[in-house]
Design a protein around this motif. Sequence first.
Motif, short mmCIF file in Angstrom:
data_model
loop_
_atom_site.label_atom_id
_atom_site.label_comp_id
_atom_site.label_asym_id
_atom_site.label_seq_id
_atom_site.Cartn_x
_atom_site.Cartn_y
_atom_site.Cartn_z
N GLU A 10 0.86 -1.20 0.00
CA GLU A 10 0.00 0.00 0.00
C GLU A 10 0.88 1.24 0.00
N ASP A 11 0.60 2.19 -0.90
CA ASP A 11 1.43 3.40 -0.97
C ASP A 11 0.92 4.51 -0.07
N ASP A 54 -3.08 -2.84 -2.46
CA ASP A 54 -3.69 -1.68 -3.08
C ASP A 54 -3.53 -1.82 -4.59
N SER A 56 -3.93 1.16 -7.06
CA SER A 56 -3.28 2.35 -7.61
C SER A 56 -2.03 2.68 -6.80
N MET A 57 -0.86 2.41 -7.39
CA MET A 57 0.41 2.65 -6.70
C MET A 57 1.45 3.10 -7.71
#
Length: 129
Positions: A10-11, A54, A56-57
Amino acid sequence: MSKGRILIIEDNEDNFQLVRFLLERDGFEVISAVNGREGVETAIREKPDLILMDLSMPEMDGWTAAQKIKAEPETKAIPLLALTAHTLPGDRMRALEAGCDGYISKPINVEYLIKTVSSSIGKARKQSD
Ligand code: MN
């Protein structure tokens, strides 16, 4: 036996801290990676019991990382759940097509998160017996 070691990819720091808190409070161990590329490397090195990812990273998105993790013999059996705010059914479909075994929607429903993570790890352990 530990309840399980979970890799969170996760970003977003706030999202990561929240999910980590919820999992650790329930007795899981947590390790982390901040983008898809690092996530794939960490998955191969650490062989976690489950991966929450996640989509979108930066550097490498979750769809691409899912394909790589599921293409790798050493990591393909690890349950992989997308952690996604993407509310469009098409995005979830893409996650499943990329190899994710399921998904958990953001905002997180605590009970659903714990139940889904526990049952996914249980199922994987049964298959590897
Ligand atoms: Mn993100």
